[in-house]
Design an enzyme around this catalytic site. Structure first.
Site, PDB file in Angstrom:
ATOM      1  N   THR A 192       0.804  -1.221   0.000  1.00  0.00           N
ATOM      2  CA  THR A 192       0.000   0.000   0.000  1.00  0.00           C
ATOM      3  C   THR A 192       0.837   1.271   0.000  1.00  0.00           C
ATOM      4  O   THR A 192       0.328   2.334  -0.367  1.00  0.00           O
ATOM      5  CB  THR A 192      -0.928   0.020   1.225  1.00  0.00           C
ATOM      6  OG1 THR A 192      -0.148  -0.162   2.422  1.00  0.00           O
ATOM      7  CG2 THR A 192      -1.967  -1.094   1.129  1.00  0.00           C
ATOM      8  N   ILE A 227       7.117   0.141   2.360  1.00  0.00           N
ATOM      9  CA  ILE A 227       7.148   0.625   3.744  1.00  0.00           C
ATOM     10  C   ILE A 227       5.850   0.332   4.487  1.00  0.00           C
ATOM     11  O   ILE A 227       5.805   0.447   5.712  1.00  0.00           O
ATOM     12  CB  ILE A 227       7.450   2.136   3.822  1.00  0.00           C
ATOM     13  CG1 ILE A 227       6.332   2.959   3.163  1.00  0.00           C
ATOM     14  CG2 ILE A 227       8.796   2.462   3.223  1.00  0.00           C
ATOM     15  CD1 ILE A 227       6.435   4.439   3.447  1.00  0.00           C
ATOM     16  N   SER A 228       4.789  -0.049   3.776  1.00  0.00           N
ATOM     17  CA  SER A 228       3.548  -0.387   4.457  1.00  0.00           C
ATOM     18  C   SER A 228       2.736  -1.307   3.565  1.00  0.00           C
ATOM     19  O   SER A 228       2.782  -1.207   2.341  1.00  0.00           O
ATOM     20  CB  SER A 228       2.741   0.872   4.795  1.00  0.00           C
ATOM     21  OG  SER A 228       1.590   0.554   5.560  1.00  0.00           O
ATOM     22  N   SER A 229       1.984  -2.207   4.210  1.00  0.00           N
ATOM     23  CA  SER A 229       1.173  -3.141   3.437  1.00  0.00           C
ATOM     24  C   SER A 229      -0.064  -3.525   4.239  1.00  0.00           C
ATOM     25  O   SER A 229      -0.139  -3.309   5.439  1.00  0.00           O
ATOM     26  CB  SER A 229       1.986  -4.399   3.091  1.00  0.00           C
ATOM     27  OG  SER A 229       2.319  -5.108   4.272  1.00  0.00           O
TER      28      SER A 229
END
Length: 329
Positions: free
Chosen positions: A86, A94-96
């Protein structure tokens, strides 16, 4: 927003029901309350866009794409039982949003009770916090992330879905003392070790569930004559998450001159990471072979005072080693 919700309501309901059936068929969501949460919380509202990695290049899919076929791909992918990238920065994830079936296993392993106060480390998209809110109520859920842009978008996604837990911007390695005490702490990012600041923010008998190495550690917080401590075993399942930001990065793995059969084995890589900084890779290999390739659930962790150590089978020995990267705080 109403038009947007109506546009996807029916196909999203069908896709969500299919996702729940897949998770249940694999043995997940045996708890009816968690199954209801996954059936009713709309995941697509938490991933208005995400990235698909094609041979090292990220392709962006989003809900307002002018191409109807690509919008359909976006919606189908939002309910695929897999992780979704994401946020990507300079080519680095860095984000999921985690794999839903893994989220289901983790939430069931958290063993929440009605009335429990839960701290989530790593807000992500807000989807996991929404599932917790569905089960426990908004007032019992706190989610924290060090990245302001992540907490801002998570808060917006949660509000769009009708949930309003406490969303805090801060270093999750230090917990959230302003909202403590907690009955449960769940991390959705890989830790190098258990942050010491978490334990004082827990009620007695609190449960901590967190990714560490390539597994999931489940700790029970207790008090005895020595003071506050936490201890527990790893779950059998594997788990791969984005590393915790703000609390120090986990150390790099070193394979040394090890045989390929060991390096390519998931269980040995778990042990190699768990013993990094404490055992030479060849010592880790010797232990692994001597103990007939032990599964993750034979290993555990104890946190006591300012020390923490991992162990095989028994917290009192004979196989004990300090965690190589001690937590700050």
């Amino acid at each position: 927003m109403g038009t947007h919700l109506e546009r996807y309501a029916e196909p999203a309901d069908e896709a969500r029901a299919a996702m729940v059936r897949v998770i249940a068929a694999e043995g997940g969501l045996s708890d009816p309350a968690w199954r209801l949460a996954f059936e009713e919380v709309p995941r697509h509202l938490f991933v208005p866009y995400y990235y698909v990695n094609w041979a090292g290049t990220y392709e962006r899919l989003w809900n307002e794409d002018p191409d109807p076929a690509r919008r359909e791909r976006w919606l189908r992918g939002a309910y695929y039982d897999g992780p979704l990238a994401t946020r990507v920065r300079d080519g680095e994830l860095i984000s999921s949003s985690s794999q839903p079936s893994l989220m289901a296993r983790m939430l069931e392993a958290l063993e929440v009770r009605y009335g429990d106060d839960v701290l989530e480390i790593g807000a992500g998209t807000g989807y996991n916090a929404a599932l917790l809110c569905h089960r426990l109520g908004d007032e019992h859920v706190t989610t924290i992330d060090v990245e302001p842009e992540i907490t801002e978008s998570a808060r917006a996604h949660l509000a769009a879905a009708g949930y309003r837990p406490a969303v805090v911007t801060g270093d999750g390695a230090r917990g959230c003392p302003g909202r403590a005490p907690f009955d449960r702490i769940i991390a959705t990012c890989t830790l190098p070790s258990i942050p010491y600041d978490w334990l004082p923010q827990c009620r007695p008998e609190a449960r901590i569930l967190a990714p560490l190495s390539t597994g999931l550690i489940a700790l029970r917080v207790r008090d005895d004559s020595r003071g506050r401590f936490a201890e527990g075993r790893f779950l059998r399942t594997s788990a791969y998450f984005v590393p915790l930001r703000g609390g120090g990065a986990p150390p790099e793995g070193r394979s040394g001159r090890l045989p390929r059969r060991a390096i390519e084995n998931d269980l040995f890589r778990f042990l190699l990471t768990l013993t990094e900084g404490s055992l030479d890779p060849r010592e880790a290999l010797s232990l692994w072979e001597r103990e007939r390739r032990p599964r993750r659930d034979r290993f555990g962790i104890t946190v006591s005072g300012r020390h923490q150590w991992a162990w095989l089978d028994d917290p009192g020995g004979p196989y004990i080693w300090p965690l190589g990267h001690q937590a700050a705080g």
